[in-house]
Design a protein around this motif. Structure first.
Motif, PDB file in Angstrom:
ATOM      1  N   VAL A   1       8.995   3.341  -1.057  1.00  0.00           N
ATOM      2  CA  VAL A   1       8.718   4.783  -1.065  1.00  0.00           C
ATOM      3  C   VAL A   1       9.327   5.450   0.159  1.00  0.00           C
ATOM      4  O   VAL A   1       9.961   6.507   0.064  1.00  0.00           O
ATOM      5  CB  VAL A   1       7.199   5.042  -1.128  1.00  0.00           C
ATOM      6  N   ALA A   2       9.139   4.831   1.332  1.00  0.00           N
ATOM      7  CA  ALA A   2       9.696   5.405   2.562  1.00  0.00           C
ATOM      8  C   ALA A   2      11.213   5.484   2.497  1.00  0.00           C
ATOM      9  O   ALA A   2      11.822   6.470   2.941  1.00  0.00           O
ATOM     10  CB  ALA A   2       9.254   4.574   3.762  1.00  0.00           C
TER      11      ALA A   2
ATOM     12  N   GLN B   1       3.224   6.251  -7.507  1.00  0.00           N
ATOM     13  CA  GLN B   1       2.248   5.910  -8.535  1.00  0.00           C
ATOM     14  C   GLN B   1       1.976   4.402  -8.535  1.00  0.00           C
ATOM     15  O   GLN B   1       0.822   3.965  -8.634  1.00  0.00           O
ATOM     16  CB  GLN B   1       2.773   6.340  -9.906  1.00  0.00           C
ATOM     17  N   ARG B   2       3.031   3.624  -8.449  1.00  0.00           N
ATOM     18  CA  ARG B   2       2.858   2.163  -8.446  1.00  0.00           C
ATOM     19  C   ARG B   2       2.090   1.716  -7.204  1.00  0.00           C
ATOM     20  O   ARG B   2       1.245   0.823  -7.269  1.00  0.00           O
ATOM     21  CB  ARG B   2       4.227   1.494  -8.492  1.00  0.00           C
TER      22      ARG B   2
ATOM     23  N   SER C   1      -2.757  -0.466  -4.826  1.00  0.00           N
ATOM     24  CA  SER C   1      -3.822  -0.339  -3.833  1.00  0.00           C
ATOM     25  C   SER C   1      -5.189  -0.388  -4.504  1.00  0.00           C
ATOM     26  O   SER C   1      -6.131  -1.014  -4.001  1.00  0.00           O
ATOM     27  CB  SER C   1      -3.667   0.969  -3.050  1.00  0.00           C
ATOM     28  N   LEU C   2      -5.310   0.262  -5.652  1.00  0.00           N
ATOM     29  CA  LEU C   2      -6.568   0.214  -6.406  1.00  0.00           C
ATOM     30  C   LEU C   2      -6.863  -1.215  -6.856  1.00  0.00           C
ATOM     31  O   LEU C   2      -8.005  -1.694  -6.747  1.00  0.00           O
ATOM     32  CB  LEU C   2      -6.489   1.144  -7.610  1.00  0.00           C
ATOM     33  N   SER C   3      -5.846  -1.906  -7.344  1.00  0.00           N
ATOM     34  CA  SER C   3      -6.035  -3.285  -7.781  1.00  0.00           C
ATOM     35  C   SER C   3      -6.454  -4.177  -6.614  1.00  0.00           C
ATOM     36  O   SER C   3      -7.302  -5.059  -6.759  1.00  0.00           O
ATOM     37  CB  SER C   3      -4.741  -3.803  -8.399  1.00  0.00           C
ATOM     38  N   SER C   4      -5.863  -3.905  -5.440  1.00  0.00           N
ATOM     39  CA  SER C   4      -6.203  -4.708  -4.263  1.00  0.00           C
ATOM     40  C   SER C   4      -7.655  -4.528  -3.867  1.00  0.00           C
ATOM     41  O   SER C   4      -8.373  -5.499  -3.602  1.00  0.00           O
ATOM     42  CB  SER C   4      -5.280  -4.320  -3.106  1.00  0.00           C
ATOM     43  N   VAL C   5      -8.121  -3.298  -3.852  1.00  0.00           N
ATOM     44  CA  VAL C   5      -9.507  -3.033  -3.455  1.00  0.00           C
ATOM     45  C   VAL C   5     -10.475  -3.560  -4.515  1.00  0.00           C
ATOM     46  O   VAL C   5     -11.518  -4.138  -4.203  1.00  0.00           O
ATOM     47  CB  VAL C   5      -9.720  -1.525  -3.230  1.00  0.00           C
TER      48      VAL C   5
END
Length: 313
Positions: free
Chosen positions: A8-9, A146-147, A152-156
């Motif tokens: 992204v960066a 988006q990915r 990040s959601l999956s990680s948490v």
């Protein structure tokens, strides 16, 4: 997720690069427009000097009045004033371009291009939009955002799963080396996350919200790209027609000036018609310059909207 964040960066850096390219291109066109304005004002001065000499010759011959000469002198001074303003705007445009280029202000720029019209093949909106969807870095960057949010959601969320760890240790213990005894330990640990004060659920809710935000933002970015492409196509089509109209207007204004000068030379009219025709010619020259600037600026904007800046010039 961390690796996607790096992607992204990198894409955001590419977006900034393309924005700078478009900005410099538009400033370059403004500098070309300023150059053409200076040339137009110099042409106005040359014309005024010719008409002033004609008025003076006719006054000497006794077929014109001092008022005719004064009118042309006023017109000449007005054109000189406009020429000074155009020169100031020319220098200002160059300074803005130098600032955008990031070079020293003492550098003397020599622009190798001219403000001109080139044939552009007509393009349907569907074709341009397809190219933009393929090339626009903003869309690629948003897709990666988006990915990143999903990962990040999956990680948490995965923090709810039990964790199994194996630990082992082997060494020696003793005061003297020859009296040391071997020591060893092996441990198997099962960690079942049950109570954390609601922190995990809070972070899960936060990341779910971020996923929804990025999805909404993706729709917004896609709509913005579509809007930019459609506006650029409309502007390009309009500016192309404006160039033709402006050039025709200049042709007619020059013809009007020729007729007015001939009538004045033949003693059939005062030089009021001549000064009015001069004003029409100056205005027509400005219209041509502005139309050419808008045409070339719209080419840059369309290329920026399609993600094809490198292919334009």
């Amino acid at each position: 997720a961390a690796k996607t964040g790096i992607d992204v960066a990198s894409l955001e850096a590419e977006v900034a690069k393309r924005d700078v390219m478009a900005t410099v291109g538009l400033l370059y066109m403004e500098a070309l427009r300023a150059d053409e304005a200076v040339k137009a004002r110099q042409a106005d001065i040359d014309l005024s000097q010719q008409l002033l000499k004609l008025a003076q010759d006719r006054r000497t011959a006794g077929v014109a009045t001092g008022l005719d000469v004064t009118r042309e002198e006023v017109q000449l001074e007005n054109n000189r004033q406009r020429h000074l303003v155009a020169q100031n705007e020319q220098e200002s445009a160059r300074l803005n371009l130098i600032r955008a280029l990031g070079i020293d202000f003492d550098v003397r720029l020599i622009l190798t291009d001219t403000l001109k019209f080139v044939d552009v093949a007509p393009e349907k909106p569907e074709q341009a939009l397809a190219v933009a969807q393929e090339n626009r870095t903003e869309l690629k960057a948003q897709a990666n955002r988006q990915r990143l949010a999903s990962l990040s959601l999956s990680s948490v969320t995965s923090e709810r799963l039990p964790a199994l760890s194996l630990n082992g240790d082997y060494g020696w213990i003793g005061v003297k080396p020859d009296e040391a005894l071997a020591t060893r330990s092996v441990g198997l640990t099962l960690s079942v996350p049950i109570f954390d004060g609601g922190q995990r659920e809070g972070r899960i809710s936060e990341n779910r919200s971020r996923v929804r935000q990025e999805a909404i933002r993706m729709k917004d970015v896609s709509d913005q790209v579509s809007l930019e492409v459609r506006n650029a196509l409309l502007t390009l089509g309009s500016s192309t027609q404006q160039v033709g109209v402006a050039q025709k207007g200049l042709e007619l204004a020059l013809k009007e000036l020729t007729f007015a000068r001939d009538r004045f030379a033949a003693g059939l009219a005062t030089n009021i018609e001549v000064t009015n025709a001069q004003t029409s010619v100056a205005r027509a020259r400005d219209n041509v310059i502005e139309a050419l600037f808008r045409f070339n600026a719209s080419r840059i904007n369309l290329a920026r909207a399609k993600g094809e800046l490198e292919k334009v010039f």
